[in-house]
Write a protein that holds these residues in place. Structure first.
Motif, PDB file in Angstrom:
ATOM      1  N   GLN A  81      25.611  83.518  12.200  1.00 25.33           N
ATOM      2  CA  GLN A  81      25.004  82.880  13.371  1.00 25.33           C
ATOM      3  C   GLN A  81      24.335  81.574  12.953  1.00 25.33           C
ATOM      4  N   ALA A  82      24.602  80.506  13.698  1.00 23.59           N
ATOM      5  CA  ALA A  82      24.098  79.178  13.312  1.00 23.59           C
ATOM      6  C   ALA A  82      22.578  79.145  13.332  1.00 23.59           C
ATOM      7  N   LYS A  83      22.017  78.517  12.317  1.00 21.89           N
ATOM      8  CA  LYS A  83      20.558  78.394  12.200  1.00 21.89           C
ATOM      9  C   LYS A  83      20.060  77.001  12.568  1.00 21.89           C
ATOM     10  N   GLU A  84      20.939  76.028  12.499  1.00 20.98           N
ATOM     11  CA  GLU A  84      20.538  74.657  12.790  1.00 20.98           C
ATOM     12  C   GLU A  84      21.703  73.901  13.406  1.00 20.98           C
ATOM     13  N   ARG A  85      21.399  72.744  13.922  1.00 17.11           N
ATOM     14  CA  ARG A  85      22.449  71.938  14.554  1.00 17.11           C
ATOM     15  C   ARG A  85      23.254  71.198  13.494  1.00 17.11           C
ATOM     16  N   SER A  86      24.577  71.241  13.636  1.00  9.97           N
ATOM     17  CA  SER A  86      25.483  70.466  12.794  1.00  9.97           C
ATOM     18  C   SER A  86      26.621  70.010  13.687  1.00  9.97           C
ATOM     19  N   ASP A  87      26.602  68.743  14.083  1.00 12.03           N
ATOM     20  CA  ASP A  87      27.628  68.239  14.986  1.00 12.03           C
ATOM     21  C   ASP A  87      29.015  68.299  14.353  1.00 12.03           C
TER      22      ASP A  87
ATOM     23  N   PRO B 258      21.668  76.039  17.004  1.00  7.38           N
ATOM     24  CA  PRO B 258      20.938  77.272  16.686  1.00  7.38           C
ATOM     25  C   PRO B 258      21.281  78.404  17.649  1.00  7.38           C
ATOM     26  N   GLY B 259      21.608  79.563  17.069  1.00 13.16           N
ATOM     27  CA  GLY B 259      21.908  80.747  17.857  1.00 13.16           C
ATOM     28  C   GLY B 259      23.373  80.938  18.181  1.00 13.16           C
ATOM     29  N   LYS B 260      24.203  79.951  17.905  1.00 14.17           N
ATOM     30  CA  LYS B 260      25.611  80.028  18.294  1.00 14.17           C
ATOM     31  C   LYS B 260      26.397  80.936  17.349  1.00 14.17           C
TER      32      LYS B 260
ATOM     33  N   THR C 265      33.418  77.129  19.910  1.00 18.40           N
ATOM     34  CA  THR C 265      33.768  78.113  20.926  1.00 18.40           C
ATOM     35  C   THR C 265      32.635  78.198  21.934  1.00 18.40           C
ATOM     36  N   ALA C 266      32.997  78.220  23.193  1.00 17.85           N
ATOM     37  CA  ALA C 266      31.976  78.301  24.243  1.00 17.85           C
ATOM     38  C   ALA C 266      31.704  79.728  24.673  1.00 17.85           C
ATOM     39  N   ASP C 267      32.532  80.680  24.244  1.00 19.53           N
ATOM     40  CA  ASP C 267      32.396  82.035  24.781  1.00 19.53           C
ATOM     41  C   ASP C 267      31.969  83.090  23.772  1.00 19.53           C
ATOM     42  N   ALA C 268      32.130  82.845  22.469  1.00 21.94           N
ATOM     43  CA  ALA C 268      31.833  83.886  21.485  1.00 21.94           C
ATOM     44  C   ALA C 268      30.372  84.334  21.542  1.00 21.94           C
ATOM     45  N   THR C 269      29.467  83.387  21.749  1.00 17.95           N
ATOM     46  CA  THR C 269      28.036  83.728  21.790  1.00 17.95           C
ATOM     47  C   THR C 269      27.738  84.647  22.968  1.00 17.95           C
ATOM     48  N   ILE C 270      28.402  84.422  24.081  1.00 19.87           N
ATOM     49  CA  ILE C 270      28.207  85.256  25.272  1.00 19.87           C
ATOM     50  C   ILE C 270      28.865  86.616  25.061  1.00 19.87           C
TER      51      ILE C 270
ATOM     52  N   ARG D 156      18.487  92.781  17.850  1.00 20.20           N
ATOM     53  CA  ARG D 156      17.674  92.191  18.914  1.00 20.20           C
ATOM     54  C   ARG D 156      17.410  90.710  18.661  1.00 20.20           C
ATOM     55  N   GLU D 157      17.060  90.370  17.442  1.00 20.48           N
ATOM     56  CA  GLU D 157      16.768  88.967  17.134  1.00 20.48           C
ATOM     57  C   GLU D 157      18.019  88.110  17.316  1.00 20.48           C
ATOM     58  N   VAL D 158      19.171  88.640  16.912  1.00 23.03           N
ATOM     59  CA  VAL D 158      20.432  87.916  17.107  1.00 23.03           C
ATOM     60  C   VAL D 158      20.674  87.705  18.597  1.00 23.03           C
ATOM     61  N   ALA D 159      20.441  88.764  19.383  1.00 23.40           N
ATOM     62  CA  ALA D 159      20.645  88.676  20.828  1.00 23.40           C
ATOM     63  C   ALA D 159      19.700  87.660  21.466  1.00 23.40           C
ATOM     64  N   ASP D 160      18.460  87.643  21.030  1.00 25.53           N
ATOM     65  CA  ASP D 160      17.496  86.663  21.548  1.00 25.53           C
ATOM     66  C   ASP D 160      17.994  85.238  21.316  1.00 25.53           C
ATOM     67  N   LYS D 161      18.527  84.998  20.121  1.00 24.07           N
ATOM     68  CA  LYS D 161      19.016  83.659  19.784  1.00 24.07           C
ATOM     69  C   LYS D 161      20.269  83.319  20.598  1.00 24.07           C
ATOM     70  N   CYS D 162      21.109  84.325  20.853  1.00 22.13           N
ATOM     71  CA  CYS D 162      22.292  84.094  21.695  1.00 22.13           C
ATOM     72  C   CYS D 162      21.869  83.692  23.107  1.00 22.13           C
ATOM     73  N   LEU D 163      20.900  84.405  23.663  1.00 22.41           N
ATOM     74  CA  LEU D 163      20.427  84.090  25.010  1.00 22.41           C
ATOM     75  C   LEU D 163      19.807  82.703  25.068  1.00 22.41           C
ATOM     76  N   ASP D 164      19.084  82.342  24.031  1.00 24.78           N
ATOM     77  CA  ASP D 164      18.486  81.009  23.983  1.00 24.78           C
ATOM     78  C   ASP D 164      19.575  79.937  23.916  1.00 24.78           C
ATOM     79  N   TRP D 165      20.630  80.202  23.135  1.00 25.72           N
ATOM     80  CA  TRP D 165      21.739  79.239  23.063  1.00 25.72           C
ATOM     81  C   TRP D 165      22.396  79.081  24.433  1.00 25.72           C
ATOM     82  N   ILE D 166      22.622  80.179  25.135  1.00 27.28           N
ATOM     83  CA  ILE D 166      23.256  80.126  26.455  1.00 27.28           C
ATOM     84  C   ILE D 166      22.484  79.205  27.391  1.00 27.28           C
ATOM     85  N   ASP D 167      21.169  79.332  27.402  1.00 24.29           N
ATOM     86  CA  ASP D 167      20.342  78.576  28.344  1.00 24.29           C
ATOM     87  C   ASP D 167      20.125  77.127  27.936  1.00 24.29           C
ATOM     88  N   HIS D 168      20.119  76.841  26.637  1.00 17.14           N
ATOM     89  CA  HIS D 168      19.743  75.495  26.195  1.00 17.14           C
ATOM     90  C   HIS D 168      20.884  74.672  25.613  1.00 17.14           C
TER      91      HIS D 168
END
Length: 749
Positions: A338-344, A350-352, A376-381, A404-416
């Motif tokens: 699971q991604a920890k930081e942004r890398s274009d 983060p969270g992807k 990928t736009a769907d794997a996190t969901i 749970r922590e992984v799920a929290d980060k996934c939800l944060d990625w979805i919204d942001h």
């Protein structure tokens, strides 16, 4: 009686773990193709030809014996040798290959000429050590240095490749004490045979990457390594043989024992399901196993033998009623990346959850961003959906706690990050200079088109992504409620409901009677009719009346080919039934759509889709569905489906898993292991009069069920329930109760 038709590729592929070999039907590797011996995203052998006195051999026939073994029968043309001439078809040449971490091959030649003969057998081999991505693109660049050395005393041909600290090598070893040499790029054998005498030798390909050496399992050789290779009888010399022992067979047997089995009077479905069990076991990447109960599937053989996000999660969902261990393994391995930081460059935020992990030369030197790539736009969901589904089937609350922590980060990625502009919908856009232009499951460069056939630019948001988010947030509300966070649960439920209402207003196309393909950069509807709209029923985001109209629209002739639902309507100017995602048919897509139809009580429609796909699978070699096949219209009962000309993966994990998914849909299986329930809603079509499930695992319980038709009504009964762990006893309150699904009434009304 109709003629039985079988459709299959022109190559033979064998694989084990992350090593695979693709050859012609004659066992050779042709130049300037994608054939070869591969491991760890590198092609170790790119050319392999067999000659007898400089003349190529003729193929008689060949077959894959199992996923890791193949046999090739060849013979000679008219041969002119120093000792005389012998006629064509008087030598029998048999090659047996078994793949493990390396490749083992047995070569046997039988003399049926009736005279004493001498000849030379030659094996021509070359290695290009190309990265798998270069092979598939056809743009191969020589970067490092290659060196080939023949070690005569060891009967070993070694070719090495070095580019700075990136190292690959292949050793071709002749194991028997036979007359062998090397010249002019060929390993050659001087062979002399009396009438009816046999000659044979064992050889192996040892693959080396970095500091790791991949050898074939020595126990798979049937010959003594010191035997001189000759016999004078019509059969193989028993004194030169060893007992063959395959670890893979034992592993595969253990795999079969753990999987849910079926019995049915429909022989085609029986064979299809049994082959799917075999292939799914073959797709396990054993060196990625988390434990004996948690596994990881490769996405497909030959080109996707690695960890994927979307594919691994989809397969895990499809296998939930067959082998829930895939979900445990995929959740763990994907969480580790699971991604920890942004890398274009890697399209990571983060969270992807990652898309694809590669370890070849191009990834090693960061020429391509696949170490891993997150486009990928769907794997996190989907990660959240699979986490929830695994909890429902296993009843293991520890899964929710652990991730749970992984799920929290996934939800944060979805919204942001998934919602790029804050409008409440998912959109995708690549930030990498070599990133994917499309990041939904239809990820081909040209896959998302307007109704006039032109390409849709980024950012864009396809309709099924919105449904995935609705489903994920609804499920995560349940999970957080179990974990004691009622406030979070209510917030997620509210977000899901708002999304559903807005989606049904903004994405609906009244004139077409289905949801728009997506929204374009200007937030205007992409009004193409595409299969994505059907996946909106699977997620539950569709309103009931709209769901009925979607099913009706997808079963019109421009979308339904008779073999399944096309990815794109044939009314679209860009439609091409032979293209990857512009009109071809994907079994995984159809399995999801059929499940969506069933969710809304559209049982006849669901069974029609399933029947079309199953009819196609029955006509493919060995009942193995390819990743994708052409969307050309079916013409009558004696027609057959057309293969995708670009070369589809066979077996391919989510195509194989679609068989399990569609069987589950017809039986209406829905697990609620936390509450000790399994709900069933069988709707057997007339072509499936009966089925039994054996050792279906729900929670800590194994269940045997029988389903059958009485007239037009489907019935069911429980045959047996017992503890999943052998030798243990389950208390009555821990036993899973089987009941008619109460949601059936909601769907039907």
């Amino acid at each position: 009686m109709p003629v039985e038709i079988r459709v299959g590729p022109p190559t033979i592929t064998i694989s084990q773990g992350r090593t695979f070999m693709v050859t012609t039907q004659g066992g050779e590797i042709e130049p300037n193709t994608d054939q070869g011996v591969y491991s760890m995203d590198t092609r170790f052998l790119s050319y392999y030809k067999i000659y007898l006195n400089r003349e190529p051999l003729k193929r008689i026939n060949a077959s894959q014996l199992t996923f890791y073994a193949a046999r090739y029968h060849l013979t000679n043309k008219d041969a002119h040798t120093q000792s005389g001439t012998f006629a064509k078809d008087t030598l029998g040449v048999t090659i047996n290959r078994i793949i493990s971490e390396g490749v083992h091959e047995d070569i046997e030649i039988a003399n049926y000429t009736g005279v004493h003969i001498k000849f030379i057998l030659e094996l021509a081999m070359r290695s290009d050590f190309s990265d798998l991505f270069e092979v598939k693109s056809g743009d191969i660049v020589q970067r490092g240095e290659e060196q080939t050395t023949w070690y005569a005393k060891e009967r070993r041909l070694r070719t090495t490749y070095d580019n700075k600290d990136f190292h690959r090598a292949i050793d071709y070893c002749v194991l028997n004490d036979v007359v062998v040499g090397y010249a002019n790029g060929r390993v050659y054998f001087d062979i002399e045979l009396q009438p009816n005498e046999h000659w044979g030798t064992c050889c192996e390909m040892i693959l080396e990457h970095g500091q790791k050496i991949q050898r074939p399992d020595s126990r798979i050789c049937s010959r003594s390594h010191t035997h001189h290779g000759k016999t004078s009888s019509g059969s193989v010399d028993k004194q030169g043989q060893k007992e063959i022992h395959y670890d893979f067979d034992e592993r595969q047997a253990r795999w079969r024992e753990r999987c849910t089995a079926i019995t049915t009077s429909n022989n085609d479905l029986q064979r299809m399901y049994d082959q799917a069990i075999e292939d799914m076991g073959a797709l396990r990447i054993y060196d990625m196993d988390v434990s004996d109960e948690a596994w990881v599937p490769a996405a497909g053989v030959p080109w996707f033998v690695t960890l994927f996000g979307r594919d691994s999660l989809t397969v895990s969902y499809q296998n939930m009623a067959v082998a829930p261990g895939f979900a445990r393994g995929a959740l763990q391995r994907l969480a580790e990346h699971q991604a920890k930081e942004r890398s274009d460059w890697h399209d990571a935020q983060p969270g992807k959850i990652m898309h694809e992990l590669r370890v070849g030369e191009l990834s090693y030197f960061n020429v391509i961003p696949f170490n891993p790539y997150y486009g990928t736009a769907d794997a996190t969901i989907l990660y959240l959906i699979v986490l929830s589904e695994a909890y429902r089937w296993t009843g293991d609350v520890q899964l929710l706690t652990e991730f749970r922590e992984v799920a929290d980060k996934c939800l944060d990625w979805i919204d942001h990050y998934g919602d790029l502009d804050g409008d409440g919908f998912q959109e995708y856009k690549t930030f990498s200079s070599v990133g994917y232009p499309n990041m939904s499951w239809k990820d081909a460069e040209y896959a998302v088109v307007y109704a006039d056939g032109t390409q849709v630019k980024q950012p864009k948001g396809t309709c099924e992504l919105q449904g995935y988010v609705y489903d994920a947030k609804t499920r995560m509300a349940e999970a957080f409620r179990v974990l004691g966070d009622e406030a979070r649960a209510k917030a997620l439920e509210q977000q899901a409901q708002v999304l559903k209402e807005r989606f049904n207003m903004i994405f609906w196309m009244e004139d077409e009677g289905c949801y728009a393909f997506g929204l374009d950069p200007e937030k205007k509807q992409i009004t193409s009719v595409a299969s994505n709209t059907g996946q909106c029923l699977w997620s539950g985001i569709a309103e009931p009346e709209k769901a009925k109209r979607v099913a009706k629209r997808l079963l019109q002739k421009d979308m339904y080919s008779g073999w399944g639902i096309r990815t794109l309507s044939y009314k679209n100017p860009s439609y091409n039934p032979l293209a990857y995602q512009l009109g071809a048919i994907w079994p995984q897509d159809n399995g999801i759509i059929a499940a969506g139809f069933k969710r809304y009580g559209l049982t006849d429609e669901a069974n029609k889709v399933i029947r079309g796909v199953f009819d196609a699978i029955e006509r493919f070699d060995a009942y193995r569905p390819p990743e994708v096949f052409a969307g050309v219209q079916r013409e009558g009962a004696n027609d057959f489906p057309i293969l995708y000309p670009g070369g589809a993966n066979i077996p391919q994990a989510w195509a194989t898993g679609s068989i399990f998914h569609m069987v589950r849909t017809m039986l209406g299986l829905r697990a609620d292991a936390p509450n000790k329930r399994l709900y069933v809603w069988p709707t057997l079509p007339d072509w499936l009069p009966d089925m039994e499930l054996h050792h279906l695992r729900v929670g800590q319980c194994l269940i045997d069920l029988r389903f059958w038709r009485e007239g037009s009504v489907s019935r069911w009964t429980v045959l047996d329930r017992r503890a999943a762990k052998h030798g243990t006893h389950l208390a009555k309150e821990d036993m899973i109760e089987v009941e008619d699904d109460p949601e059936r009434l909601n769907a039907l009304t």
